[in-house]
Enzyme design. Structure first.
Site, PDB file in Angstrom:
ATOM      1  CD  GLU A 127       0.469  24.653  45.634  1.00 13.83           C
ATOM      2  OE1 GLU A 127       1.640  24.266  45.442  1.00 13.83           O
ATOM      3  OE2 GLU A 127      -0.493  24.217  44.979  1.00 13.83           O
ATOM      4  CB  CYS A 154      -0.526  22.023  48.074  1.00 18.02           C
ATOM      5  SG  CYS A 154       1.168  21.763  47.558  1.00 18.02           S
TER       6      CYS A 154
HETATM    7  O1  LIG Z   1      -0.036  21.569  44.095  1.00 16.92           O
HETATM    8  C1  LIG Z   1       1.006  21.346  43.440  1.00 16.92           C
HETATM    9  C2  LIG Z   1       1.140  20.227  42.637  1.00 16.92           C
HETATM   10  C3  LIG Z   1       2.315  20.007  41.995  1.00 16.92           C
HETATM   11  N1  LIG Z   1       3.340  20.862  42.112  1.00 16.92           N
HETATM   12  C4  LIG Z   1       4.592  20.623  41.416  1.00 16.92           C
HETATM   13  C5  LIG Z   1       5.300  19.353  41.771  1.00 16.92           C
HETATM   14  C6  LIG Z   1       6.037  19.011  40.523  1.00 16.92           C
HETATM   15  O2  LIG Z   1       7.279  19.712  40.506  1.00 16.92           O
HETATM   16  C7  LIG Z   1       5.140  19.526  39.433  1.00 16.92           C
HETATM   17  C8  LIG Z   1       4.237  18.453  38.844  1.00 16.92           C
HETATM   18  O3  LIG Z   1       4.980  17.712  37.943  1.00 16.92           O
HETATM   19  P1  LIG Z   1       4.281  16.810  36.812  1.00 16.92           P
HETATM   20  O4  LIG Z   1       5.412  16.443  35.904  1.00 16.92           O
HETATM   21  O5  LIG Z   1       3.255  17.642  36.120  1.00 16.92           O
HETATM   22  O6  LIG Z   1       3.666  15.639  37.494  1.00 16.92           O
HETATM   23  O7  LIG Z   1       4.312  20.506  40.040  1.00 16.92           O
HETATM   24  C9  LIG Z   1       3.208  22.002  42.880  1.00 16.92           C
HETATM   25  O8  LIG Z   1       4.140  22.827  42.981  1.00 16.92           O
HETATM   26  N2  LIG Z   1       2.037  22.213  43.514  1.00 16.92           N
END
Ligand SMILES: O=c1ccn([C@H]2C[C@H](O)[C@@H](COP(=O)(O)O)O2)c(=O)[nH]1
Length: 209
Positions: A127, A154
């Site tokens: 985001e 976000c």
């Molecule tokens: O709103 C969001 C929440 C998370 N992300 C990204 C940040 C990380 O790179 C992954 C989450 O990793 P996990 O191994 O599942 O904890 O997702 C995002 O872009 N936007």
């Protein structure tokens, strides 16, 4: 050049001498003849518009899904697509390390001896990147299509940017504290968040013809 194949039945241009006259020398036609053109791109002389097109919400989530494929995160790839009130895409992003910080230098692990040795301190969320990549003056009134429900950080960004609606695909952290806080803020800010119907199969089926 590959070998010529039998003429595909969907190639309506063969039935129209005028179109064939124009197209017979084109690269487009020779690709079709060699069977390299997806059937969804087949040429046709029909005057009737296609009705069974990809619906706009599926298209935007499809773009978000495609963006997610650029992510180097080994566990969760997230894509986001911001769309304005005229249904134009104004920003796309995916989760990744900050510019210039090196994908190979910072950690991608989820847990470690210290949070400093995990990805969470470094990754820019999808985001955030979609907002930073915006190609319009502001994002007021826009809708964001995102493949994972936005975390609390976000959601703060989305609220402050003036986003008016969130459409999400996965809600796998629904009960996590960050998501609970995220929903709380979105509710207070009056920003609706709706799940999209699963789009992967539809988008992939159409893209491959
Ligand atoms: O709103 C969001 C929440 C998370 N992300 C990204 C940040 C990380 O790179 C992954 C989450 O990793 P996990 O191994 O599942 O904890 O997702 C995002 O872009 N936007």
């Amino acid at each position: 050049r590959g070998p010529l194949q039998t003429v595909p039945t969907r190639l309506g241009a063969w039935n129209c001498p005028k179109c064939f006259g124009i197209l017979k020398h084109s690269k487009f036609l020779s690709l079709e003849l060699r069977g390299q053109l997806p059937s969804s791109l087949s040429l046709s002389c029909s005057n009737r518009k296609r009705e069974d097109i990809l619906e706009s919400a599926q298209y935007f989530m499809g773009v978000a899904l495609l963006a997610a494929q650029r992510s180097r995160d080994p566990s969760t790839q997230v894509g986001a697509c911001i769309v304005n009130e005229e249904k134009k895409i104004v920003g796309v992003g995916y989760n990744g390390m900050p510019n210039g910080c090196g994908d190979d230098t910072l950690p991608w692990r989820r847990s470690g001896d210290s949070p400093v040795e995990t990805k969470y301190f470094y990754v820019c969320h999808a985001e955030l990147n979609a907002i930073m990549n915006k190609n319009s003056a502001d994002l007021k009134g826009c809708t964001i299509y995102v493949t994972l429900f936005p975390c609390n950080k976000c959601s703060k960004l989305l609220i402050q940017a003036g986003i008016k609606k969130v459409i999400y695909l996965s809600d796998k952290y629904h009960n996590g504290e960050e998501t609970v806080a995220s929903r709380r803020m979105l509710d207070l800010a009056g920003i609706p968040y709706d799940p999209t119907e699963p789009v992967e199969k539809n988008v992939v089926r159409r893209a491959s013809g």
